[in-house]
Design an enzyme around this catalytic site. Structure first.
Site, PDB file in Angstrom:
ATOM      1  NE  ARG A  74      47.862  24.684  13.516  1.00 49.86           N
ATOM      2  CZ  ARG A  74      48.231  24.432  14.783  1.00 49.86           C
ATOM      3  NH1 ARG A  74      49.273  25.022  15.300  1.00 49.86           N
ATOM      4  NH2 ARG A  74      47.552  23.579  15.506  1.00 49.86           N
ATOM      5  NE  ARG A  83      44.864  22.300  23.364  1.00 51.85           N
ATOM      6  CZ  ARG A  83      45.700  22.210  22.340  1.00 51.85           C
ATOM      7  NH1 ARG A  83      46.929  21.785  22.542  1.00 51.85           N
ATOM      8  NH2 ARG A  83      45.320  22.540  21.128  1.00 51.85           N
ATOM      9  NE  ARG A  99      42.821  21.108  17.818  1.00 54.78           N
ATOM     10  CZ  ARG A  99      43.040  20.382  18.914  1.00 54.78           C
ATOM     11  NH1 ARG A  99      42.039  19.913  19.629  1.00 54.78           N
ATOM     12  NH2 ARG A  99      44.274  20.123  19.286  1.00 54.78           N
ATOM     13  CE  LYS A 141      51.951  20.159  15.770  1.00 58.27           C
ATOM     14  NZ  LYS A 141      50.716  19.329  15.692  1.00 58.27           N
TER      15      LYS A 141
HETATM   16  P1  AMP Z   1      48.032  23.954  19.005  1.00 58.27           P
HETATM   17  O1  AMP Z   1      48.311  24.087  20.454  1.00 58.27           O
HETATM   18  O2  AMP Z   1      49.243  24.034  18.163  1.00 58.27           O
HETATM   19  O3  AMP Z   1      47.178  22.743  18.702  1.00 58.27           O
HETATM   20  O4  AMP Z   1      47.144  25.236  18.583  1.00 58.27           O
HETATM   21  C1  AMP Z   1      45.887  25.469  19.184  1.00 58.27           C
HETATM   22  C2  AMP Z   1      45.082  26.457  18.328  1.00 58.27           C
HETATM   23  O5  AMP Z   1      45.784  27.709  18.254  1.00 58.27           O
HETATM   24  C3  AMP Z   1      44.870  26.054  16.872  1.00 58.27           C
HETATM   25  O6  AMP Z   1      43.765  25.173  16.707  1.00 58.27           O
HETATM   26  C4  AMP Z   1      44.633  27.420  16.229  1.00 58.27           C
HETATM   27  O7  AMP Z   1      43.351  27.919  16.547  1.00 58.27           O
HETATM   28  C5  AMP Z   1      45.652  28.279  16.960  1.00 58.27           C
HETATM   29  N1  AMP Z   1      46.983  28.253  16.307  1.00 58.27           N
HETATM   30  C6  AMP Z   1      48.137  27.766  16.827  1.00 58.27           C
HETATM   31  N2  AMP Z   1      49.161  27.912  15.973  1.00 58.27           N
HETATM   32  C7  AMP Z   1      48.645  28.501  14.861  1.00 58.27           C
HETATM   33  C8  AMP Z   1      49.192  28.891  13.614  1.00 58.27           C
HETATM   34  N3  AMP Z   1      50.498  28.717  13.320  1.00 58.27           N
HETATM   35  N4  AMP Z   1      48.359  29.468  12.707  1.00 58.27           N
HETATM   36  C9  AMP Z   1      47.064  29.670  12.981  1.00 58.27           C
HETATM   37  N5  AMP Z   1      46.462  29.295  14.127  1.00 58.27           N
HETATM   38  C10 AMP Z   1      47.248  28.719  15.080  1.00 58.27           C
END
Ligand code: AMP
Length: 193
Positions: free
Chosen positions: A87, A138, A149, A13
């Protein structure tokens, strides 16, 4: 034109959002990036979400909807790319509401289709590359968090595929293809929307 990029962690993404920003002047809204930024700058909210993120769990709808609401007030550029948001179904409803208040809507929710083995490889490689380039790895790019996740994705996010299908907005592309091929497939969706 506003779109959502949907798919599990490691589906590509962020990579595809970056391509759309440079090719179409769209504005990428990644809640993951916003949350990581809040942590780095040490805000109260950033501290509150740190442990949840590192464990691989979702933070509350209230927090991410608040972040998105603030950004929607900014520059719309060539349209928004929602990356990693919504999400949950609650977030999807909130997004629809926020956009409609602005007199806008969604052109498409684009699903990047991949399989779990590829995701694990991609995420392990992302961590290795970051480490090799002296960049921070990360905290949630490890096997244990990844399992959580993925489970969060299947339990809470995958129902959005049905939600957007029912609204006639869901378009799937093969996320296992080369980066350039995925980019072309997404361009085709946008040009036909
Ligand atoms: P990402 O970079 O999109 O993989 O997001 C990293 C982490 O941020 C996720 O595993 C969640 O802990 C949190 N996170 C990001 N976007 C959301 C969302 N829309 N709703 C809830 N948690 C989120």
């Amino acid at each position: 034109m506003n779109i959502i990029l949907l798919g599990p962690p490691g589906a590509g993404k962020g990579t595809q959002a970056a391509k759309l920003v440079s090719s179409r002047g769209m504005v990428q809204l990644s809640t993951g990036d916003m949350l990581r930024e809040a942590r780095t700058s040490g805000t109260e909210m950033g501290q509150k979400v740190a442990a949840i993120m590192d464990a691989g769990e979702l933070v509350t709808d209230e927090i991410v909807i608040g972040l998105i609401r603030e950004k929607l007030e900014g520059d719309t550029g060539g349209g928004f790319i929602f990356d990693g948001f919504p999400r949950t179904l609650g977030q999807a409803d909130a997004l629809e509401q926020l956009l409609s208040e602005m007199g806008q809507g969604l052109a498409a929710a684009i699903e990047l289709r991949v399989n779990d083995e590829v995701l694990v490889d991609r995420i392990v490689n992302r961590a290795k590359e970051a480490a090799a380039n002296g960049q921070p790895v990360r905290a949630d790019d490890n096997a244990e968090s990844l399992k959580v996740r993925l489970m969060e994705y299947y339990k809470k996010t995958s129902p959005l595929l049905g939600y957007y299908h029912a609204k006639g907005k869901l378009k799937a592309v093969d996320g296992l293809a080369d980066i350039g091929e995925v980019e072309s497939a997404i361009a085709q969706v946008l040009d036909n929307s």
